[in-house]
Design a protein around this motif. Structure first.
Motif, mmCIF file in Angstrom:
data_model
loop_
_atom_site.group_PDB
_atom_site.id
_atom_site.type_symbol
_atom_site.label_atom_id
_atom_site.label_comp_id
_atom_site.label_asym_id
_atom_site.label_seq_id
_atom_site.Cartn_x
_atom_site.Cartn_y
_atom_site.Cartn_z
ATOM 1 N N LYS A 9 0.847 -1.177 0.000
ATOM 2 C CA LYS A 9 0.000 0.000 0.000
ATOM 3 C C LYS A 9 0.886 1.231 0.000
ATOM 4 C CE LYS A 9 -3.817 2.200 2.277
ATOM 5 N NZ LYS A 9 -4.789 2.198 3.339
ATOM 6 N N ASP A 10 0.616 2.096 -0.934
ATOM 7 C CA ASP A 10 1.407 3.318 -1.063
ATOM 8 C C ASP A 10 0.873 4.334 -0.061
ATOM 9 O OD1 ASP A 10 2.895 5.470 -1.851
ATOM 10 O OD2 ASP A 10 2.422 5.272 -3.970
ATOM 11 N N PRO A 11 1.714 4.784 0.874
ATOM 12 C CA PRO A 11 1.237 5.751 1.849
ATOM 13 C C PRO A 11 0.878 7.098 1.227
ATOM 14 C CG PRO A 11 3.605 5.463 2.052
ATOM 15 C CD PRO A 11 3.113 4.451 1.044
ATOM 16 N N LYS A 12 1.398 7.371 0.039
ATOM 17 C CA LYS A 12 1.096 8.622 -0.658
ATOM 18 C C LYS A 12 0.660 8.286 -2.081
ATOM 19 C CE LYS A 12 4.198 11.801 -0.374
ATOM 20 N NZ LYS A 12 5.496 12.493 -0.355
ATOM 21 N N PRO A 13 -0.619 7.976 -2.303
ATOM 22 C CA PRO A 13 -1.035 7.574 -3.645
ATOM 23 C C PRO A 13 -0.952 8.698 -4.678
ATOM 24 C CG PRO A 13 -2.918 7.735 -2.189
ATOM 25 C CD PRO A 13 -1.699 7.930 -1.346
ATOM 26 N N LYS A 14 -0.871 9.943 -4.232
ATOM 27 C CA LYS A 14 -0.689 11.061 -5.146
ATOM 28 C C LYS A 14 0.651 11.711 -4.872
ATOM 29 C CE LYS A 14 -5.401 12.490 -6.009
ATOM 30 N NZ LYS A 14 -6.315 13.643 -6.021
ATOM 31 N N ARG A 15 1.261 12.206 -5.909
ATOM 32 C CA ARG A 15 2.519 12.937 -5.776
ATOM 33 C C ARG A 15 2.317 14.321 -6.371
ATOM 34 N NH1 ARG A 15 3.369 8.583 -3.836
ATOM 35 N NH2 ARG A 15 5.334 7.631 -3.344
ATOM 36 N N CYS A 39 11.405 9.967 -9.528
ATOM 37 C CA CYS A 39 12.321 8.986 -8.970
ATOM 38 C C CYS A 39 11.855 8.616 -7.568
ATOM 39 C CB CYS A 39 13.756 9.501 -8.951
ATOM 40 S SG CYS A 39 14.029 10.894 -7.876
ATOM 41 N N GLY A 40 12.242 7.443 -7.125
ATOM 42 C CA GLY A 40 11.920 7.029 -5.767
ATOM 43 C C GLY A 40 11.585 5.545 -5.674
ATOM 44 N N GLN A 41 11.659 5.041 -4.471
ATOM 45 C CA GLN A 41 11.349 3.635 -4.221
ATOM 46 C C GLN A 41 9.890 3.313 -4.522
ATOM 47 O OE1 GLN A 41 13.462 1.165 -3.570
ATOM 48 N NE2 GLN A 41 15.166 2.603 -3.622
ATOM 49 N N TRP A 42 9.027 4.312 -4.472
ATOM 50 C CA TRP A 42 7.617 4.082 -4.754
ATOM 51 C C TRP A 42 7.415 3.592 -6.174
ATOM 52 C CZ3 TRP A 42 5.058 7.151 -8.377
ATOM 53 C CH2 TRP A 42 5.721 8.295 -8.787
ATOM 54 N N LEU A 43 8.269 4.003 -7.127
ATOM 55 C CA LEU A 43 8.170 3.495 -8.494
ATOM 56 C C LEU A 43 8.464 2.001 -8.528
ATOM 57 C CD1 LEU A 43 9.951 6.380 -10.413
ATOM 58 C CD2 LEU A 43 7.541 5.761 -10.589
ATOM 59 N N LYS A 44 9.517 1.605 -7.836
ATOM 60 C CA LYS A 44 9.875 0.183 -7.768
ATOM 61 C C LYS A 44 8.765 -0.623 -7.098
ATOM 62 C CE LYS A 44 13.600 -2.859 -6.305
ATOM 63 N NZ LYS A 44 14.925 -2.925 -5.691
ATOM 64 N N ALA A 45 8.174 -0.072 -6.059
ATOM 65 C CA ALA A 45 7.101 -0.764 -5.349
ATOM 66 C C ALA A 45 5.886 -1.013 -6.236
ATOM 67 C CB ALA A 45 6.692 0.035 -4.107
ATOM 68 N N HIS A 46 5.759 -0.226 -7.292
ATOM 69 C CA HIS A 46 4.627 -0.387 -8.201
ATOM 70 C C HIS A 46 5.025 -1.020 -9.526
ATOM 71 C CE1 HIS A 46 1.643 1.536 -5.706
ATOM 72 N NE2 HIS A 46 2.606 2.357 -5.324
ATOM 73 N N ILE A 64 -0.506 10.066 -18.794
ATOM 74 C CA ILE A 64 -0.770 8.696 -18.345
ATOM 75 C C ILE A 64 0.481 7.884 -18.636
ATOM 76 C CG2 ILE A 64 -2.235 6.677 -18.622
ATOM 77 C CD1 ILE A 64 -4.387 8.726 -19.716
ATOM 78 N N ILE A 65 1.077 7.305 -17.578
ATOM 79 C CA ILE A 65 2.325 6.548 -17.709
ATOM 80 C C ILE A 65 2.021 5.076 -17.459
ATOM 81 C CG2 ILE A 65 4.665 6.236 -16.843
ATOM 82 C CD1 ILE A 65 4.497 9.175 -15.871
ATOM 83 N N ARG A 66 2.378 4.220 -18.437
ATOM 84 C CA ARG A 66 2.157 2.777 -18.323
ATOM 85 C C ARG A 66 3.449 2.046 -18.687
ATOM 86 N NH1 ARG A 66 -2.081 4.138 -21.779
ATOM 87 N NH2 ARG A 66 -4.038 4.382 -20.693
#
Length: 69
Positions: A9-15, A39-46, A64-66
């Motif tokens: 679960k992403d603690p910050k779903p919006k950036r 950049c960030g670990q959140w990208l890797k987590a997703h 939209i990034i896929r």
């Protein structure tokens, strides 16, 4: 039996990021262009690992990034 992997679960779903300037030059001109740096670990987590290809679509004033197929 092994549990299926769940996305954390992403603690910050919006950036909220700032569009900054990047300096571009070529043989004929020098200019500043808009830039967004992600950049960030959140990208890797997703699932966005280093080196993976992405597709960026612009639709209705949204980016939209896929992950690329």
């Amino acid at each position: 039996m092994k549990q299926p992997d769940k996305k954390p679960k992403d603690p910050k779903p919006k950036r909220r990021l700032k569009v900054t300037a990047a300096y571009r030059r070529n043989r004929y001109s020098h200019t500043f262009v808009p830039r967004i740096h992600l950049c960030g670990q959140w990208l890797k987590a997703h699932g966005y690992e280093t080196g993976c290809a992405v597709e960026i679509e612009i639709k209705d004033n949204e980016l939209i990034i896929r992950k690329a197929a």
